[in-house]
Write a protein that holds these residues in place. Structure first.
Motif, PDB file in Angstrom:
ATOM      1  N   THR A 194       0.997  -0.990   0.072  1.00  0.00           N
ATOM      2  CA  THR A 194       0.030  -0.106   0.053  1.00  0.00           C
ATOM      3  C   THR A 194       0.944   1.277  -0.010  1.00  0.00           C
ATOM      4  O   THR A 194       1.951   1.048   0.666  1.00  0.00           O
ATOM      5  CB  THR A 194      -0.945   0.142   1.356  1.00  0.00           C
ATOM      6  N   PRO A 195       0.312   2.475  -0.494  1.00  0.00           N
ATOM      7  CA  PRO A 195       1.171   3.472  -0.785  1.00  0.00           C
ATOM      8  C   PRO A 195       1.391   4.219   0.638  1.00  0.00           C
ATOM      9  O   PRO A 195       0.695   4.165   1.506  1.00  0.00           O
ATOM     10  CB  PRO A 195       0.481   4.380  -1.459  1.00  0.00           C
ATOM     11  N   ASN A 196       2.657   4.804   0.893  1.00  0.00           N
ATOM     12  CA  ASN A 196       2.926   5.531   2.138  1.00  0.00           C
ATOM     13  C   ASN A 196       2.569   6.931   1.584  1.00  0.00           C
ATOM     14  O   ASN A 196       2.652   7.834   2.803  1.00  0.00           O
ATOM     15  CB  ASN A 196       4.244   5.317   2.757  1.00  0.00           C
ATOM     16  N   THR A 197       2.307   7.624   0.583  1.00  0.00           N
ATOM     17  CA  THR A 197       2.082   8.897   0.258  1.00  0.00           C
ATOM     18  C   THR A 197       0.955   8.665  -0.773  1.00  0.00           C
ATOM     19  O   THR A 197       1.067   8.183  -1.593  1.00  0.00           O
ATOM     20  CB  THR A 197       3.364   9.485  -0.463  1.00  0.00           C
ATOM     21  N   GLN A 198      -0.033   9.458  -0.454  1.00  0.00           N
ATOM     22  CA  GLN A 198      -1.429   9.172  -1.483  1.00  0.00           C
ATOM     23  C   GLN A 198      -2.118  10.441  -1.287  1.00  0.00           C
ATOM     24  O   GLN A 198      -2.372  11.099  -0.157  1.00  0.00           O
ATOM     25  CB  GLN A 198      -1.814   8.016  -0.981  1.00  0.00           C
ATOM     26  N   THR A 199      -2.500  10.942  -2.399  1.00  0.00           N
ATOM     27  CA  THR A 199      -3.563  12.198  -2.479  1.00  0.00           C
ATOM     28  C   THR A 199      -4.923  11.567  -3.251  1.00  0.00           C
ATOM     29  O   THR A 199      -4.728  11.011  -4.114  1.00  0.00           O
ATOM     30  CB  THR A 199      -3.139  13.263  -3.120  1.00  0.00           C
TER      31      THR A 199
END
Length: 458
Positions: free
Chosen positions: A292-297
Motif C-alpha cells: 500500500t502507498p505511504n504517500t497518497q492524495t
C-alpha cells in the motif's frame, strides 16, 4: 436479551409477587430481576493492539452492568495477560477464552460482541454475529471492501441487530459541537473538506515465508483472505500494508478523518467521481514487503460539485493550519474556514487570523448576525453509546450505526481502487458500482476462501 425480557414479562403473576416454581418473589425482588436484565454480556473478539484497548474500556464498565464473559483470538499468546486485565477491571470476574469466534456466537448468554480483528475479517465476523442474534461493536473501517460492507448493513437490518462502527469522533462532544457549528452555517456554505493522515511509517523489513508460531491458528487468521504462506512481515499489524488483508493508512487511520469530512459536508450520499495518486517513497521494495502507498492524495467530488480531499503522508512532513494539524480536518466555506485537530477546533472568518469561534469558547460566540450554534450534548463516549443502544434496542440511538459507518468507509475504499487502477473513476452511488470500468468493479469485492465466505444472501 429480548427473549429473557419477554420471559420475565410473561411469567409475571401480579404486582404483589411472582411465583416461579416453589420460590416466591416480592415486588421488590421482581424489580431486581428486571434490573438484572439490563446487564449486557459481551464477547471480545481480537485482543491485540486495538483489541486490548477495547477490552480494557468495556471491562471497566463492569460497575454499569457490562461483563466480558469471553475473550477470543486466533493467537493464544496474550490470553493469560488479557484475562487478568479484564479480571482486574471486573472485580476478579475472569472471562473464558476461545480461539474460534463461532464458539462465542454459540453462547446464548452473550448479548453482544466487540470486534477488533484485522480488516479482512470485519464483515464476516459481523454478519455471523447478527445471524447468531448478537449485537455488534466493530472497529473501523467497517469492511475491507465495498460489497461486503453493504452485506453488513443488510444483516443488521434483517436480524434487527444493533451494530455500531468504531468512528469514535461521532461521540466526542467537541467534535459534535464543531459539526453543529458547520451545519448551522458558521462559515457559510461548506464547499470543501480536507482530511489529513500524517503518520510516520518506517520500513518494517522483509522476511522469508516460514512456519506459523505454535500459538497461532493461521487458517483462522487468514479467514476470508486468499491463501498465502505464513510470513511474519505480513502478519500481526503489518497486515495493514498488504492489500489482501488491509487498506493502507488511507484505510487505517484515514477512515476517522474521512468520516469527519463527510459529516462536515453533511453528505448522506456517495460521491460521483474519485481520483487518487501516490506511491511508496523512501522505502525500497527489496527491503520491505509493503504494497500500500505511504504517500497518497485522493480527491472525491459530489454531484453538487462539493469536494472532499484526503492526504496520506507516511514520510517526513510539516503539519498544516494554525493548530499544526497532522491527523485532523479542515473545512472551507463561503464565509471562512475551520480546523479540527483531535477534539479541538477553531473557526476563522474570511481572511482573519484570529479565531472567532471554537471549542472552549462561549456558545454562539462572535458568530455574528443571527447565526448561532448549539453546544453539543454531553456524551457517554462511543462505548457507552453502544451499550445504551443495545439496551434500548433502537439503532437510532447510536451515534454511528452500521450504515453511517459504511457510508464513510466507502470513501477510502474507492479512493484506494482509483489509486490501484490509475484512473479517474465515476461512481454510481445508488448501486455502489463504478460506471464503465470493469477492472475497478472487480475490486469492489473479492474471491472468498472457503468456508469463510460472505454470503450473497445474509
Amino acid at each position: 436479551m429480548s427473549n429473557r425480557r419477554d420471559f420475565i414479562k410473561k411469567t409475571a403473576l401480579g404486582t404483589a409477587g411472582v411465583a416461579l416454581g416453589a420460590t416466591a418473589f416480592s415486588a421488590k425482588s421482581y424489580g431486581n430481576i428486571l434490573g438484572a436484565n439490563n446487564k449486557v454480556v459481551l464477547g471480545s473478539i481480537g485482543i491485540r493492539g486495538r483489541g486490548k484497548g477495547l477490552l480494557d474500556s468495556f471491562s471497566k464498565m463492569y460497575g454499569d452492568g457490562v461483563t466480558i464473559k469471553t475473550i477470543c483470538d486466533v493467537d493464544t499468546q496474550f490470553f493469560q495477560e488479557r484475562v487478568q486485565l479484564a479480571a482486574n477491571n471486573q472485580k476478579g470476574n475472569k472471562p473464558g477464552t476461545e480461539i474460534d469466534m463461532r464458539k462465542v456466537y454459540d453462547d446464548k448468554d452473550i448479548d453482544a460482541v466487540v470486534i477488533a480483528t484485522p480488516n479482512h475479517w470485519h464483515a464476516l465476523a459481523t454478519i455471523w454475529a447478527c445471524q447468531a442474534g448478537k449485537h455488534v461493536y466493530v472497529e473501523k473501517p467497517s469492511s475491507h471492501n465495498v460489497w461486503e460492507g453493504r452485506k453488513m448493513v443488510e444483516a443488521a437490518r434483517k436480524y434487527n441487530r444493533i451494530v455500531q462502527v468504531g468512528f469514535q469522533n461521532r461521540s466526542i462532544s467537541n467534535v459534535m459541537q464543531a459539526m453543529n457549528f458547520l451545519h448551522s452555517g458558521g462559515i457559510g456554505d461548506v464547499f470543501m473538506a480536507r482530511g489529513t493522515c500524517f503518520k510516520p511509517r518506517d520500513s518494517f523489513g522483509i522476511s522469508k515465508d516460514s512456519t506459523p508460531p505454535s500459538t497461532l491458528n493461521y487458517d483462522l487468521w487468514l479467514g476470508p483472505a486468499t491463501y498465502r504462506s505464513y510470513n511474519e512481515k505480513k502478519g500481526h499489524y503489518n497486515w495493514h500494508w498488504h492489500w489482501d488483508t488491509g487498506n493502507g493508512d488511507t484505510g487505517n487511520q484515514g477512515p476517522h478523518q474521512f468520516d469527519i469530512a463527510r459529516w462536515g459536508l453533511n453528505k448522506k450520499v456517495h460521491p460521483v467521481k474519485v481520483q487518487s495518486m501516490g506511491g511508496i517513497f523512501g522505502i525500497s521494495p527489496t527491503e520491505c514487503s509493503q504494497e500500500t502507498p505511504n504517500t497518497q492524495t485522493s480527491v472525491l467530488e459530489y454531484e453538487d460539485g462539493k469536494i472532499l480531499e484526503f492526504e496520506t503522508r507516511g514520510r517526513y512532513t510539516n503539519a498544516e493550519a494554525n493548530a499544526g494539524v497532522k491527523i485532523g480536518n479542515l473545512f472551507y466555506g463561503t464565509d471562512g474556514w475551520m480546523e479540527i485537530s483531535g477534539s479541538n477546533w477553531k473557526a476563522y472568518k474570511g481572511r482573519e487570523n484570529e479565531p472567532f469561534a471554537g471549542s472552549g469558547m462561549a456558545e454562539g460566540a462572535a458568530v455574528g448576525g443571527d447565526q448561532t450554534f448549539r453546544t453539543a450534548p454531553d456524551s457517554k463516549g462511543h462505548f457507552g453509546n453502544f451499550i445504551d443502544g443495545v439496551r434500548s434496542g433502537n439503532r437510532h440511538d447510536l451515534n454511528c450505526d452500521v450504515e453511517e459507518g459504511h457510508m464513510s468507509t466507502v470513501l477510502p475504499l474507492i479512493s484506494n481502487i482509483a489509486y490501484r487502477v490509475g484512473e479517474t473513476l465515476k461512481f454510481n452511488g445508488e448501486f455502489e458500482e463504478f460506471i464503465d470500468n470493469e477492472t475497478a468493479d472487480l475490486m469492489l469485492t473479492r474471491r472468498y476462501r472457503y468456508p469463510y465466505i460472505v454470503p450473497e444472501k445474509v
